[in-house]
Write a protein that holds these residues in place. Structure first.
Motif, PDB file in Angstrom:
ATOM      1  N   THR A  12      13.971   9.631   8.986  1.00 42.97           N
ATOM      2  CA  THR A  12      13.406   8.375   8.457  1.00 42.97           C
ATOM      3  C   THR A  12      13.987   8.148   7.061  1.00 42.97           C
ATOM      4  O   THR A  12      14.603   9.031   6.458  1.00 42.97           O
ATOM      5  N   VAL A  13      13.796   6.955   6.548  1.00 46.04           N
ATOM      6  CA  VAL A  13      14.329   6.640   5.212  1.00 46.04           C
ATOM      7  C   VAL A  13      13.679   7.533   4.165  1.00 46.04           C
ATOM      8  O   VAL A  13      14.339   8.055   3.255  1.00 46.04           O
ATOM      9  N   SER A  14      12.405   7.768   4.313  1.00 46.80           N
ATOM     10  CA  SER A  14      11.713   8.615   3.327  1.00 46.80           C
ATOM     11  C   SER A  14      12.199  10.046   3.418  1.00 46.80           C
ATOM     12  O   SER A  14      12.390  10.724   2.394  1.00 46.80           O
ATOM     13  N   GLU A  15      12.376  10.536   4.654  1.00 45.05           N
ATOM     14  CA  GLU A  15      12.856  11.906   4.799  1.00 45.05           C
ATOM     15  C   GLU A  15      14.238  12.061   4.203  1.00 45.05           C
ATOM     16  O   GLU A  15      14.527  13.066   3.528  1.00 45.05           O
ATOM     17  N   LYS A  21      16.914  14.091  -2.769  1.00 48.26           N
ATOM     18  CA  LYS A  21      16.272  14.479  -4.034  1.00 48.26           C
ATOM     19  C   LYS A  21      16.325  15.986  -4.200  1.00 48.26           C
ATOM     20  O   LYS A  21      16.683  16.504  -5.268  1.00 48.26           O
ATOM     21  N   ARG A  22      15.959  16.740  -3.086  1.00 50.20           N
ATOM     22  CA  ARG A  22      15.987  18.196  -3.183  1.00 50.20           C
ATOM     23  C   ARG A  22      17.418  18.696  -3.355  1.00 50.20           C
ATOM     24  O   ARG A  22      17.667  19.652  -4.084  1.00 50.20           O
ATOM     25  N   THR A  23      18.361  18.053  -2.714  1.00 51.94           N
ATOM     26  CA  THR A  23      19.739  18.491  -2.823  1.00 51.94           C
ATOM     27  C   THR A  23      20.248  18.334  -4.252  1.00 51.94           C
ATOM     28  O   THR A  23      20.868  19.249  -4.807  1.00 51.94           O
ATOM     29  N   ASN A  26      18.429  20.824  -6.643  1.00 53.99           N
ATOM     30  CA  ASN A  26      18.840  22.213  -6.448  1.00 53.99           C
ATOM     31  C   ASN A  26      20.278  22.436  -6.891  1.00 53.99           C
ATOM     32  O   ASN A  26      20.629  23.528  -7.355  1.00 53.99           O
ATOM     33  N   ALA A  27      21.121  21.416  -6.753  1.00 46.88           N
ATOM     34  CA  ALA A  27      22.526  21.591  -7.070  1.00 46.88           C
ATOM     35  C   ALA A  27      22.788  21.565  -8.571  1.00 46.88           C
ATOM     36  O   ALA A  27      23.658  22.286  -9.071  1.00 46.88           O
ATOM     37  N   TYR A  28      22.039  20.770  -9.296  1.00 48.64           N
ATOM     38  CA  TYR A  28      22.332  20.621 -10.730  1.00 48.64           C
ATOM     39  C   TYR A  28      21.246  21.213 -11.640  1.00 48.64           C
ATOM     40  O   TYR A  28      21.560  21.807 -12.665  1.00 48.64           O
ATOM     41  N   THR A  88      17.557  14.168 -11.083  1.00 46.63           N
ATOM     42  CA  THR A  88      16.778  13.907  -9.876  1.00 46.63           C
ATOM     43  C   THR A  88      17.115  12.523  -9.377  1.00 46.63           C
ATOM     44  O   THR A  88      17.985  11.835  -9.942  1.00 46.63           O
ATOM     45  N   THR A  89      16.456  12.156  -8.299  1.00 46.29           N
ATOM     46  CA  THR A  89      16.650  10.820  -7.751  1.00 46.29           C
ATOM     47  C   THR A  89      15.334  10.080  -7.727  1.00 46.29           C
ATOM     48  O   THR A  89      14.257  10.673  -7.829  1.00 46.29           O
ATOM     49  N   TYR A  90      15.453   8.756  -7.547  1.00 46.66           N
ATOM     50  CA  TYR A  90      14.267   7.909  -7.437  1.00 46.66           C
ATOM     51  C   TYR A  90      14.382   7.211  -6.101  1.00 46.66           C
ATOM     52  O   TYR A  90      15.053   6.190  -5.952  1.00 46.66           O
TER      53      TYR A  90
END
Length: 502
Positions: A12-15, A21-23, A26-28, A88-90
């Motif tokens: 889904t779009v939310s998933e 966001k987690r990627t 965790n990456a940076y 992070t992302t929004y």
């Protein structure tokens, strides 16, 4: 359809947003990003929103309220900074951003460039003009201090004031570092100016804005426009003492006097009481010596002038001699005056002899009789002349005019007759009164006169009645008149008696 595509899981779009966001996180993880602030905005909640950009890219940034309150400077567009935070992302906007936890200018050069630009802007508005600076009061009654209430600055100021010249001090507590410092300092300056004289809280005569030393970032609150404008608009003179002697902030240019340290600000605020007392004592001694010297000079001048004046004996000698001469001449003059008046009296007495007076009386009587005869003769002539004039005037009167005058005379006569009848005694007798006369018709007007007569007549409205008073002795109820002592006869004057002149 390709089997591989059929086996790809669906999101889904939310998933997908949460996975991205987690990627990214965790990456940076935590990163330090250097860039120029753009689109800076402070929300009502206290959060900061901005963009960091360089020549090739832009990244959104957000700084929560807690971190924003600890910033040592005020972020603004164009300032190059180094932001430390978590990448992070929004998902709601499909954007990535950095959540900034700490931010600092990219270098002293950037801060100084911003400081110089702000300084030039405020100077162009005239806020740093030396003509605007006011003189400080020599001995202020109340001093307002704007600083942190817990630091060493306020203790140094109070200690220095108590040593030099104890004054009443009002402290307005503020924070002197961080995001809230500029607003609190500006509000304190405006608050002191808002106090009215004679109010419950006394209005200061002088303000001291003070802070201890620190870096450029630590002192940045005193470079903010809000603080500089508040100090420049103050109607109370302001001493600024921010940082150490080598530190300079924009508020130092806007204040009326800059002190290198807070202690120096206290020294500039008040004079030394001991020095004032010593100075006043010296001035008092000089005043006493000057007054004494002035009295001496005037005494010497008065003495010199007195030597040039003549002595009292020289001034009064001639007048005393004149007075002695007049005193000697006064008895002789009095005797001569008395002799002259006595001679005039004797001459006047000689003119009062009896034959001379008799002759003068005869002459005056003759003169009076002649004058009376002339007056009688003149009166007769005047009456004859008036009669002739009246006759001539009467001949010319018309009969009608004579008739009018006759009628007027008859009317006046009738009116007088009626008045006589009203006021006459007969009309009074009709009301029951009577009047008393003697037998020969003399009217009796008092009881004493009636007692002196034996035979009296009472006249009524309808006739008369003769009465007698009885014995000549007074009646029994008549009050006895007290005897009045007569004055003793004057003694006879010996010698000839002068008769009356007229």
């Amino acid at each position: 359809m390709n089997a591989t595509l059929l086996n790809t899981p669906e999101y889904t779009v939310s998933e997908l947003g949460l996975a991205l966001k987690r990627t990214v996180e965790n990456a940076y993880g935590y990163v330090r990003v250097r860039g120029e602030i753009s689109g800076f905005k402070r929300a009502t909640s206290g959060h900061l929103y901005l963009c960091l950009k360089d020549a090739g890219a832009v990244i959104d940034g957000v700084m929560w309220k807690g971190g924003a309150a600890a910033l040592p400077f005020r972020p603004e567009d164009g300032l190059e900074v180094i932001a430390t935070g978590k990448l992070t992302t929004y998902p709601g906007r499909s954007k990535y951003q950095i959540v900034i936890e700490r931010m600092e200018p990219a270098g002293a050069g950037a801060l100084m460039a911003l400081l110089e630009a702000r300084k030039a802007k405020l100077a162009a508005e005239g806020l740093f003009d030396p003509a605007r600076k006011r003189a400080l009061p020599y001995i202020p009654r109340v001093i307002g201090v704007i600083t942190s209430p817990t630091g060493a600055v306020i203790r140094d100021i109070l200690h220095r004031l108590s040593d030099r010249f104890p004054r009443r001090v009002l402290v307005w507590p503020v924070v002197v570092q961080g995001e809230a410092a500029a607003g609190q300092v500006a509000a304190a300056v405006a608050g002191f100016n808002a106090l009215v004289r004679g109010g419950q809280i006394p209005r200061p005569d002088l303000l001291i804005v003070a802070r201890g030393g620190g870096s450029v970032e630590d002192l940045w609150a005193f470079n903010e426009e809000i603080v500089v404008r508040a100090v420049a608009a103050s109607t109370i003179p302001v001493i600024t003492a921010v940082g150490h002697e080598t530190d300079t902030t924009l508020v130092d240019f806007a204040g009326d006097h800059r002190a290198p340290t807070p202690t120096a600000a206290a020294e500039r605020a008040v004079p030394v009481l001991a020095d004032l007392r010593l100075t006043l004592g010296g001035l008092g001694l000089r005043l006493d010596r000057a007054a004494a010297r002035g009295v001496e000079l005037r005494a010497e001048r008065a003495t010199a002038l007195a030597r040039r004046l003549p002595t009292p004996s020289a001034l009064l000698g001639l007048r005393q001699q004149r007075a002695d001469e007049l005193a000697d001449r006064l008895p002789r003059a009095l005797r001569a005056a008395a002799a002259g008046w006595r001679a005039r009296y004797d001459r006047a007495g000689g003119a009062l002899q009896r034959p001379l007076l008799d002759r003068r009386v005869v002459l005056e009587r003759t003169r009076v009789e002649r004058t009376a005869e002339r007056l009688r003769a003149g009166g007769r002539a005047l009456l004859a002349n008036d009669a002739a004039k009246l006759g001539r005037a009467g001949a010319g009167l018309r009969p009608a005019l004579l008739g009018v005058r006759r009628d007027r005379a008859v009317a006046a006569l009738g009116s007088a007759a009626r008045l006589l009848e009203t006021l006459g005694p007969n009309n009074v007798l009709k009301r029951g009164y009577a009047y008393v006369t003697t037998r020969d018709g003399h009217v009796i007007t008092s009881a004493g006169a009636a007692r002196a007569k034996v035979a009296l007549r009472l006249t009524f409205d309808d006739g008369t009645v003769d009465v007698t008073t009885g014995a000549a002795s007074p009646p029994e109820d008549r009050p006895v008149q007290p005897s009045v002592a007569r004055p003793a006869a004057r003694p006879a004057i010996s010698g000839p008696v002068q008769e009356r002149l007229l």
